[in-house]
Design an enzyme around this catalytic site. Structure first.
Site, PDB file in Angstrom:
ATOM      1  N   TRP A 130      38.372  44.028  49.726  1.00 53.22           N
ATOM      2  CA  TRP A 130      38.505  44.328  48.292  1.00 53.22           C
ATOM      3  C   TRP A 130      37.610  45.522  47.952  1.00 53.22           C
ATOM      4  CZ3 TRP A 130      35.196  41.959  44.033  1.00 53.22           C
ATOM      5  CH2 TRP A 130      35.708  42.292  42.765  1.00 53.22           C
ATOM      6  N   ASP A 211      34.508  34.385  49.953  1.00 51.18           N
ATOM      7  CA  ASP A 211      34.963  34.792  48.626  1.00 51.18           C
ATOM      8  C   ASP A 211      36.302  34.098  48.358  1.00 51.18           C
ATOM      9  OD1 ASP A 211      35.635  36.075  46.312  1.00 51.18           O
ATOM     10  OD2 ASP A 211      35.567  38.114  47.113  1.00 51.18           O
ATOM     11  N   LYS A 246      41.896  33.896  38.146  1.00 50.43           N
ATOM     12  CA  LYS A 246      43.318  33.864  38.434  1.00 50.43           C
ATOM     13  C   LYS A 246      43.889  32.458  38.273  1.00 50.43           C
ATOM     14  CE  LYS A 246      42.394  38.107  39.905  1.00 50.43           C
ATOM     15  NZ  LYS A 246      41.097  38.455  40.258  1.00 50.43           N
TER      16      LYS A 246
HETATM   17  C1  LMR Z   1      41.959  43.062  41.807  1.00 54.54           C
HETATM   18  O1  LMR Z   1      41.600  43.177  42.982  1.00 54.54           O
HETATM   19  O2  LMR Z   1      42.845  43.759  41.291  1.00 54.54           O
HETATM   20  C2  LMR Z   1      41.321  41.998  40.948  1.00 54.54           C
HETATM   21  O3  LMR Z   1      40.437  41.242  41.698  1.00 54.54           O
HETATM   22  C3  LMR Z   1      40.711  42.532  39.730  1.00 54.54           C
HETATM   23  C4  LMR Z   1      39.477  43.322  39.982  1.00 54.54           C
HETATM   24  O4  LMR Z   1      38.458  43.023  39.357  1.00 54.54           O
HETATM   25  O5  LMR Z   1      39.501  44.251  40.795  1.00 54.54           O
END
Ligand code: LMR
Length: 398
Positions: A130, A211, A246
């Site tokens: 992420w 996570d 979510k």
């Molecule tokens: C995403 O990855 O789009 C979500 O987890 C929102 C964010 O905060 O990035």
């Protein structure tokens, strides 16, 4: 005093969402930020969540501070939701949970705990991970390094490379794992693979930092908790960041939890005291409202049942859209076999098209996906699906 500051580039996810909001193209489609949308393109409030919120507000007698760790009902119920009540009972006071402002707050508090106990500790993250893991964890003082995870060739997890990579991590380091619904690729490891990963963590004395931002969006609430539960059952220490954005649809309320499991009650108490101290140094304590709602909802059997049913229908709608996209794309073109889209779990998957095609989709058609080619599956709808299929195929077959 601020004259030397440069303006920073926008966040790769939130910034793109902002650009989308400002786009005047009437046909624009948002597949950027991870937010669920229904057939009408609205991010609805779960009915059970709305009811819990109304009941909570009707009952609330005070706005005085809640306990520093957060709403007790929230703490008890969210821990059980993730770990299962049997495991929670067997852990007793070896597990501590603290309410946090969203999953980001949980990650940050976990990171602060890690830097307090091991200054300059190294956290190994999946390649890719992420986008916000890097800035969030590094700014807390942690060093981040990647371990092999995803293969663009197979569009899935390269498990052999992952294990090899994990096997070369120095003893005592930390490994960040996605509990389920890997963000950004949607490629998850299976329960058997989780067991093998945990074998390596055990052998090499590596601590998992898990996570979990999408419990209930993959294979179901219980199934999605497999990896976390297996790690907690077998390893002496586990750190978990969980989010209610979510699965409870509480995005803007910013509610999540950091959980710490250690090998002794004393260590857990110490770890918890450091999390509370880190929170106090940053924002004192988490906002209450979102945790109050979740705590109330999960303490009520009927509301819990209703919420689980709603979550299940969100999950199955996302699955049918995912299948529709894979099928539609495969019927419309033959350059890429999109079968892997059907296999992906949760909110995201990589489309695996070129960066140039991503930019064409945005500039020519107002279809927004991240430059990594990540799409938000939950942004697909029965209405926009044929348009997306047509546009993606058209850029691919030019
Ligand atoms: C995403 O990855 O789009 C979500 O987890 C929102 C964010 O905060 O990035």
């Amino acid at each position: 005093m601020f004259e030397h500051l440069d303006i920073l580039p926008p966040d790769p996810i939130l910034g793109l969402n902002q650009t989308f909001q400002q786009d005047t193209n009437p046909d624009k489609i948002n597949l950027s930020v991870g937010v669920y949308q229904n057939a009408q393109g609205v991010t609805p409030i779960f009915k059970a969540v709305k009811k819990a919120e109304q009941q909570l507000l009707a009952q609330q007698q005070t706005k005085s501070y809640a306990p520093q760790a957060g709403d007790p009902a929230f703490i008890e119920r969210i821990t059980s939701l993730l770990l299962g009540s049997e495991l929670v009972t067997s852990l007793g006071e070896r597990v501590a949970t603290v309410m946090t402002p969203g999953g980001c707050g949980a990650l940050r508090m976990g990171a602060e705990l890690l830097t307090r106990s091991n200054k300059g500790a190294t956290v190994w993250v999946s390649d890719p991970t992420w986008a916000n893991h890097y800035p969030l964890l590094q700014s807390a003082g942690l060093t981040l390094k990647p371990y092999s995870y995803y293969s663009p060739e197979t569009h899935g997890v390269d498990f052999r490379a992952m294990l090899e990579s994990l096997n070369s991590i120095p003893n005592g380091d930390i490994v960040l794992l996605h509990g389920c619904c890997h963000n950004p690729t949607g490629a998850d490891i299976t329960p058997t693979q989780w067991d093998a990963v945990i074998d390596v963590l055990e052998e090499r004395d590596l601590t998992p930092f898990i996570d979990v931002a999408y419990q209930g969006f993959g294979d179901g609430l219980e199934q999605d908790a497999y990896g976390v539960r297996a790690a907690v059952k077998r390893l002496p220490q586990v750190l978990i960041a969980s989010s209610c954005s979510k699965n409870f649809g509480l995005y803007r309320e910013r509610i999540g939890a950091v959980m710490v499991i250690t090998e002794s009650v004393k260590q857990t108490q110490a770890a918890k005291s450091h999390i509370l101290s880190a929170a106090r140094c940053n924002y004192s304590m988490s906002p209450y409202h979102g945790g109050g709602i979740v705590g109330h909802l999960l303490s009520d059997e009927a509301l819990t049942k209703e919420w689980k049913e709603e979550l299940e229908s969100v999950r199955s709608r996302m699955n049918s859209l995912r299948l529709g996209l894979a099928k539609g794309l495969n019927e419309a073109q033959s350059k890429i076999d999109f079968g892997f889209v059907a296999q992906s779990k949760g909110m995201f998957c990589y489309l695996g098209i070129s960066r140039e095609d991503v930019l064409s989709l945005r500039s020519e058609f107002g279809i927004y996906l991240l430059e990594s080619t990540r799409i938000n599956v939950a942004g697909l709808s029965e209405e926009n699906l044929p348009v997306i299929v047509e546009r993606v195929s058209s850029v691919l077959t030019r």
